[in-house]
Design a protein around this motif. Structure first.
Motif, PDB file in Angstrom:
ATOM      1  N   ILE A   5      28.411   4.214  31.193  1.00  0.00           N
ATOM      2  CA  ILE A   5      27.193   4.278  30.391  1.00  0.00           C
ATOM      3  C   ILE A   5      26.825   2.864  29.950  1.00  0.00           C
ATOM      4  O   ILE A   5      27.664   2.136  29.433  1.00  0.00           O
ATOM      5  CB  ILE A   5      27.381   5.175  29.151  1.00  0.00           C
ATOM      6  N   LEU A   6      25.581   2.497  30.176  1.00  0.00           N
ATOM      7  CA  LEU A   6      25.043   1.249  29.644  1.00  0.00           C
ATOM      8  C   LEU A   6      24.360   1.594  28.331  1.00  0.00           C
ATOM      9  O   LEU A   6      23.450   2.432  28.296  1.00  0.00           O
ATOM     10  CB  LEU A   6      24.043   0.622  30.612  1.00  0.00           C
ATOM     11  N   PHE A   7      24.799   0.967  27.242  1.00  0.00           N
ATOM     12  CA  PHE A   7      24.243   1.221  25.924  1.00  0.00           C
ATOM     13  C   PHE A   7      23.523  -0.036  25.446  1.00  0.00           C
ATOM     14  O   PHE A   7      24.150  -1.074  25.224  1.00  0.00           O
ATOM     15  CB  PHE A   7      25.349   1.631  24.949  1.00  0.00           C
ATOM     16  N   THR A  31      27.678  -2.791  27.260  1.00  0.00           N
ATOM     17  CA  THR A  31      26.680  -2.920  26.202  1.00  0.00           C
ATOM     18  C   THR A  31      25.779  -4.136  26.421  1.00  0.00           C
ATOM     19  O   THR A  31      26.146  -5.090  27.100  1.00  0.00           O
ATOM     20  CB  THR A  31      27.344  -3.046  24.817  1.00  0.00           C
ATOM     21  N   ALA A  32      24.610  -4.027  25.813  1.00  0.00           N
ATOM     22  CA  ALA A  32      23.666  -5.147  25.766  1.00  0.00           C
ATOM     23  C   ALA A  32      22.972  -5.066  24.420  1.00  0.00           C
ATOM     24  O   ALA A  32      22.721  -3.969  23.907  1.00  0.00           O
ATOM     25  CB  ALA A  32      22.654  -5.056  26.902  1.00  0.00           C
ATOM     26  N   ASP A  33      22.654  -6.228  23.847  1.00  0.00           N
ATOM     27  CA  ASP A  33      22.018  -6.215  22.535  1.00  0.00           C
ATOM     28  C   ASP A  33      20.517  -6.475  22.591  1.00  0.00           C
ATOM     29  O   ASP A  33      19.871  -6.632  21.563  1.00  0.00           O
ATOM     30  CB  ASP A  33      22.703  -7.183  21.570  1.00  0.00           C
ATOM     31  N   ASN A  34      19.970  -6.488  23.807  1.00  0.00           N
ATOM     32  CA  ASN A  34      18.519  -6.640  23.956  1.00  0.00           C
ATOM     33  C   ASN A  34      18.096  -6.115  25.326  1.00  0.00           C
ATOM     34  O   ASN A  34      18.931  -5.911  26.216  1.00  0.00           O
ATOM     35  CB  ASN A  34      18.088  -8.100  23.750  1.00  0.00           C
ATOM     36  N   GLY A  35      16.805  -5.903  25.475  1.00  0.00           N
ATOM     37  CA  GLY A  35      16.287  -5.310  26.700  1.00  0.00           C
ATOM     38  C   GLY A  35      16.467  -6.158  27.940  1.00  0.00           C
ATOM     39  O   GLY A  35      16.778  -5.644  29.018  1.00  0.00           O
ATOM     40  N   THR A  36      16.292  -7.459  27.822  1.00  0.00           N
ATOM     41  CA  THR A  36      16.446  -8.347  28.977  1.00  0.00           C
ATOM     42  C   THR A  36      17.868  -8.303  29.517  1.00  0.00           C
ATOM     43  O   THR A  36      18.078  -8.154  30.729  1.00  0.00           O
ATOM     44  CB  THR A  36      16.061  -9.799  28.588  1.00  0.00           C
ATOM     45  N   MET A  41      22.242  -6.016  33.137  1.00  0.00           N
ATOM     46  CA  MET A  41      23.475  -5.224  33.225  1.00  0.00           C
ATOM     47  C   MET A  41      23.268  -3.986  34.105  1.00  0.00           C
ATOM     48  O   MET A  41      24.151  -3.604  34.860  1.00  0.00           O
ATOM     49  CB  MET A  41      23.943  -4.811  31.838  1.00  0.00           C
ATOM     50  N   ALA A  42      22.100  -3.376  34.016  1.00  0.00           N
ATOM     51  CA  ALA A  42      21.814  -2.199  34.840  1.00  0.00           C
ATOM     52  C   ALA A  42      21.816  -2.564  36.321  1.00  0.00           C
ATOM     53  O   ALA A  42      22.372  -1.850  37.153  1.00  0.00           O
ATOM     54  CB  ALA A  42      20.468  -1.590  34.450  1.00  0.00           C
ATOM     55  N   LYS A  43      21.227  -3.701  36.645  1.00  0.00           N
ATOM     56  CA  LYS A  43      21.171  -4.135  38.040  1.00  0.00           C
ATOM     57  C   LYS A  43      22.536  -4.572  38.552  1.00  0.00           C
ATOM     58  O   LYS A  43      22.873  -4.351  39.714  1.00  0.00           O
ATOM     59  CB  LYS A  43      20.156  -5.266  38.193  1.00  0.00           C
ATOM     60  N   LEU A  44      23.334  -5.164  37.691  1.00  0.00           N
ATOM     61  CA  LEU A  44      24.659  -5.646  38.079  1.00  0.00           C
ATOM     62  C   LEU A  44      25.671  -4.512  38.219  1.00  0.00           C
ATOM     63  O   LEU A  44      26.431  -4.471  39.181  1.00  0.00           O
ATOM     64  CB  LEU A  44      25.157  -6.664  37.044  1.00  0.00           C
ATOM     65  N   HIS A  45      25.671  -3.570  37.274  1.00  0.00           N
ATOM     66  CA  HIS A  45      26.708  -2.541  37.217  1.00  0.00           C
ATOM     67  C   HIS A  45      26.282  -1.164  37.718  1.00  0.00           C
ATOM     68  O   HIS A  45      27.134  -0.310  37.953  1.00  0.00           O
ATOM     69  CB  HIS A  45      27.233  -2.401  35.785  1.00  0.00           C
ATOM     70  N   HIS A  46      25.005  -0.927  37.841  1.00  0.00           N
ATOM     71  CA  HIS A  46      24.452   0.365  38.256  1.00  0.00           C
ATOM     72  C   HIS A  46      25.190   1.524  37.570  1.00  0.00           C
ATOM     73  O   HIS A  46      25.916   2.289  38.214  1.00  0.00           O
ATOM     74  CB  HIS A  46      24.474   0.525  39.780  1.00  0.00           C
ATOM     75  N   PRO A  47      25.002   1.675  36.238  1.00  0.00           N
ATOM     76  CA  PRO A  47      25.707   2.718  35.493  1.00  0.00           C
ATOM     77  C   PRO A  47      25.231   4.121  35.851  1.00  0.00           C
ATOM     78  O   PRO A  47      24.175   4.286  36.471  1.00  0.00           O
ATOM     79  CB  PRO A  47      25.349   2.386  34.040  1.00  0.00           C
TER      80      PRO A  47
END
Length: 124
Positions: A5-7, A31-36, A41-47
């Motif tokens: 899960i990407l949060f 996790t990420a603390d901002n949209g960018t 992270m979504a592109k790198l890890h494909h959660p």
């Protein structure tokens, strides 16, 4: 292989507490603390799932979702918005962008896990 899960959440306390809850249930959490950073992270890890706050500095959750929908590698990742804004117009905007789910803050762990199970299609 654990469910990833990407949060994406800019509030440190919420991000850390929710991450801990998810990890205790066996999910792998990124996790990420901002949209960018969330998009990267979504592109790198494909959660398997993305949970994102709506109101954040920089790109908001709506923009994150829209940009991920444009990328063929991320457009099919299930998405849950979280927000303290429970106004119907915000929920309608989220749904008008594409298929997603919406969880109103403050949420408890039961609500969180129910929506995750619904979105992923299997119990934890």
């Amino acid at each position: 292989m654990p469910t990833t899960i990407l949060f994406i959440e800019d509030n440190t306390d919420i991000r850390e507490n929710t991450t801990e809850l998810l990890e205790l249930e066996g999910y792998q959490v990124i996790t990420a603390d901002n949209g960018t950073d969330g998009i990267s992270m979504a592109k790198l890890h494909h959660p398997n799932l993305i949970i994102s706050d709506v109101v954040m500095r920089g790109l908001d959750g709506f923009e994150v979702f829209e940009l991920l929908l444009l990328d063929r590698n991320t457009r099919d990742i299930p998405f849950i918005f979280t927000s303290a804004m429970s106004e119907r117009s915000h929920m309608e905007k989220a749904l008008s962008i594409g298929y997603c789910n919406y969880l109103v803050k403050p949420y408890d762990d039961k609500d969180l896990f129910q929506i995750i199970e619904k979105v992923l299609g299997f119990p934890r």
